[in-house]
Design a protein around this motif. Structure first.
Motif, short mmCIF file in Angstrom:
data_model
loop_
_atom_site.label_atom_id
_atom_site.label_comp_id
_atom_site.label_asym_id
_atom_site.label_seq_id
_atom_site.Cartn_x
_atom_site.Cartn_y
_atom_site.Cartn_z
N THR A 101 -8.33 -0.32 -7.93
CA THR A 101 -7.57 0.47 -6.95
C THR A 101 -8.28 0.32 -5.61
OG1 THR A 101 -6.68 2.08 -8.52
CG2 THR A 101 -6.93 2.81 -6.24
N VAL A 102 -7.51 -0.01 -4.59
CA VAL A 102 -8.08 -0.24 -3.27
C VAL A 102 -7.66 0.89 -2.33
CG1 VAL A 102 -8.10 -1.74 -1.24
CG2 VAL A 102 -8.18 -2.74 -3.53
N LYS A 103 -8.63 1.48 -1.67
CA LYS A 103 -8.36 2.34 -0.53
C LYS A 103 -8.76 1.57 0.72
CE LYS A 103 -8.98 6.86 -2.77
NZ LYS A 103 -9.73 8.15 -2.72
N MET A 104 -7.93 1.63 1.73
CA MET A 104 -8.23 0.95 2.99
C MET A 104 -8.31 1.99 4.10
SD MET A 104 -8.50 -2.34 4.24
CE MET A 104 -7.29 -3.45 3.48
N PHE A 147 0.84 -1.18 0.00
CA PHE A 147 0.00 0.00 0.00
C PHE A 147 0.88 1.24 0.00
CE2 PHE A 147 -3.38 -2.84 0.91
CZ PHE A 147 -4.57 -2.17 0.73
N GLU A 148 0.41 2.28 -0.67
CA GLU A 148 1.11 3.55 -0.72
C GLU A 148 0.38 4.58 0.13
OE1 GLU A 148 1.34 4.61 -4.83
OE2 GLU A 148 2.53 2.84 -5.39
N ASP A 149 1.09 5.68 0.43
CA ASP A 149 0.51 6.78 1.21
C ASP A 149 -0.07 6.31 2.53
OD1 ASP A 149 1.08 8.51 -0.97
OD2 ASP A 149 -0.80 7.94 -1.94
N VAL A 207 -3.41 3.31 0.19
CA VAL A 207 -3.93 3.11 -1.16
C VAL A 207 -3.09 2.05 -1.86
CG1 VAL A 207 -4.42 4.17 -3.41
CG2 VAL A 207 -4.64 5.52 -1.31
N LEU A 208 -3.77 1.08 -2.46
CA LEU A 208 -3.12 0.07 -3.28
C LEU A 208 -3.52 0.35 -4.73
CD1 LEU A 208 -1.39 -2.55 -3.25
CD2 LEU A 208 -3.54 -3.82 -3.21
#
Length: 454
Positions: free
Chosen positions: A147-150, A57-59, A75-76
């Motif tokens: 795109t995945v937000k967690m 994951f980024e950010d 964010v992935l």
């Protein structure tokens, strides 16, 4: 019949999932410093953040929210032009309640009779592990197609609205095409279910004062106004003779027209003692999902141990009111205040404190995302069709997200089926349910990506 590759991958990952859930359950992450130190929640948040970084994951950020809790975000990135799906869970948990009533230590994941026991195992640390399993299975089978937000918050159980307010102040953060809230559960173990309605919630404290101090009940009893008695009279006014919730201005006769809850099944799930009746009228589903329900969750007065023959001068109660979709939580709170104030006897002084609040939610189960989930669950649960049911609980963030992102489709799934006994002692999760729902989520993400491309 050959197992689906996603299902085979998830099955192979279950030992790792159990080990990770054990690590996460070990944090006593109750978002109430009167119960557990804040450092426990902070450590759990750091663990979640590290887990996201390990999954590329980024950010990744640990966000300080307005109620003093922390939410973890990352964010992935998916393929170019892929839809964005927000995955939600929370790492905070309910207090352990009576530790002596736990068969095994509440913050030590323990396997027993085919289930994994521990506080938060189902609600909702297991939900975060479910998200990780789904993403890992997709990575092992060609990649994550969206795109995945967690977002994993730290104060859902307290209902203090930290993440809701943070999202409202930073609306770009969680914008997405679809949202999967991993914090509900199947209607019955092994029956794939999406939650189509959530009740709203308001939590208040009411305080009653009648005297400048306690008085000897022999010298003054019979004429001096008893604050606890006044409070009890007011609380009793919240229920009709049959036990139905009665708050002036709230309709008590809603009807649930979806999946029904047989009374005998409910009695078993709720562990109702033999011979004890159920309060209210209408079907069980009506009472759980279509009507207001009031619960006195705590009373402050002198305990029985060490009690003296005195007339109480003050008393306080905490009250939870659940309300069905269509009822505004702010208006319901005002009605609750007004009802109690009217029914406190002897002109006793009464004051109120708002503790938490969230609106109800109803989903559109005919939307494309729900069709994608139905197809996914049919694979993960062979021979079963996806059902839609209400849930008596509240997830305040859901309505906040619906208001912020009206075009986003919101799905609610999770591990809190009746046998999980969330919020009670001996909470547990079914590893089979964790496995099948992880498969469901992975296949949903794949199906949803294809539907958006098509």
């Amino acid at each position: 019949m050959t197992a689906h590759p996603i299902a085979e991958t998830v099955a192979s990952l279950m030992p790792r999932a159990k080990a990770e859930l054990a690590e996460l359950v070990a944090f006593q992450s109750v978002a109430d410093e009167a119960v557990a130190p804040k450092s426990e929640c902070e450590a759990a948040a750091a663990w979640v953040a590290d887990a996201l970084r390990a999954e590329d994951f980024e950010d990744v950020a640990v966000l300080d929210t307005p109620d003093g809790s922390q939410a973890v975000y990352g964010v992935l990135p998916g393929p170019a032009d892929a839809p964005t799906v927000l995955l939600y869970a929370h790492y905070d948990v309910q207090p352990m309640l009576d530790e002596a009533a736990w068969v095994s230590p509440p913050f030590e994941l323990t396997e027993r009779d085919g289930r994994w026991y521990g506080r938060g195992a189902a609600d909702c640390k297991g939900g975060f592990i479910m998200h990780l399993l789904a993403l890992r299975a997709l990575k092992a089978n060609g990649g994550v197609p969206v795109t995945v937000k967690m977002i994993v918050e730290g104060s859902e159980e307290q209902g203090t609205g930290g993440l809701e307010r943070y999202a409202q102040a930073n609306p770009e953060l969680l914008t997405s095409d679809a949202i999967v809230i991993g914090d509900t559960g199947n209607f019955r173990l092994g029956l794939p279910t999406v939650t189509s309605a959530l009740r709203g919630m308001t939590m208040i404290r009411v305080s009653v004062e009648t005297l400048r101090g306690n008085l000897h009940s022999g010298m003054f009893g019979g004429a001096a106004p008893d604050a606890l008695a006044a409070l009890i009279r007011a609380l009793d006014s919240l229920r009709a003779e049959d036990g139905s919730t009665v708050i002036e201005g709230l309709e008590p006769d809603g009807v649930w027209d979806g999946l029904q809850y047989p009374e005998e099944d409910f009695r078993t799930d709720a562990k109702v003692l033999d011979g004890v009746g159920l309060p209210g009228n209408g079907t069980v589903a009506d009472r759980l999902w279509a009507r207001p329900a009031v619960t006195v969750v705590g009373i402050d007065c002198h305990p029985v141990a060490g009690a003296t023959p005195s007339i109480p001068s003050t008393a306080r109660a905490q009250i939870s009111l659940r309300m069905p979709p269509g009822v505004d939580a702010t208006e319901a709170t005002k009605l609750l205040f007004a009802h109690l104030e009217k029914h406190v006897p002897w002109n006793a002084r009464v004051s109120f404190e708002q503790v938490g609040q969230g609106d109800a939610f109803r989903a559109d189960v005919e939307s494309p995302a729900y069709r994608s989930m139905a197809e996914a669950m049919a694979v993960a649960y062979p021979g079963q069709e996806m059902q839609a049911a209400g849930m008596g609980g509240s997830i305040p963030l859901t309505n906040a997200l619906a208001a912020l992102y009206p075009e986003a489709e919101i799905l609610l799934i999770g591990l809190s089926e009746p046998e999980a006994q969330i919020h009670a002692v001996n909470e547990s999760v079914s590893p089979q349910e964790l496995e099948r729902l992880s498969v469901s989520e992975a296949l949903f993400l794949s199906n949803y990506a294809q539907s958006k491309r098509g």
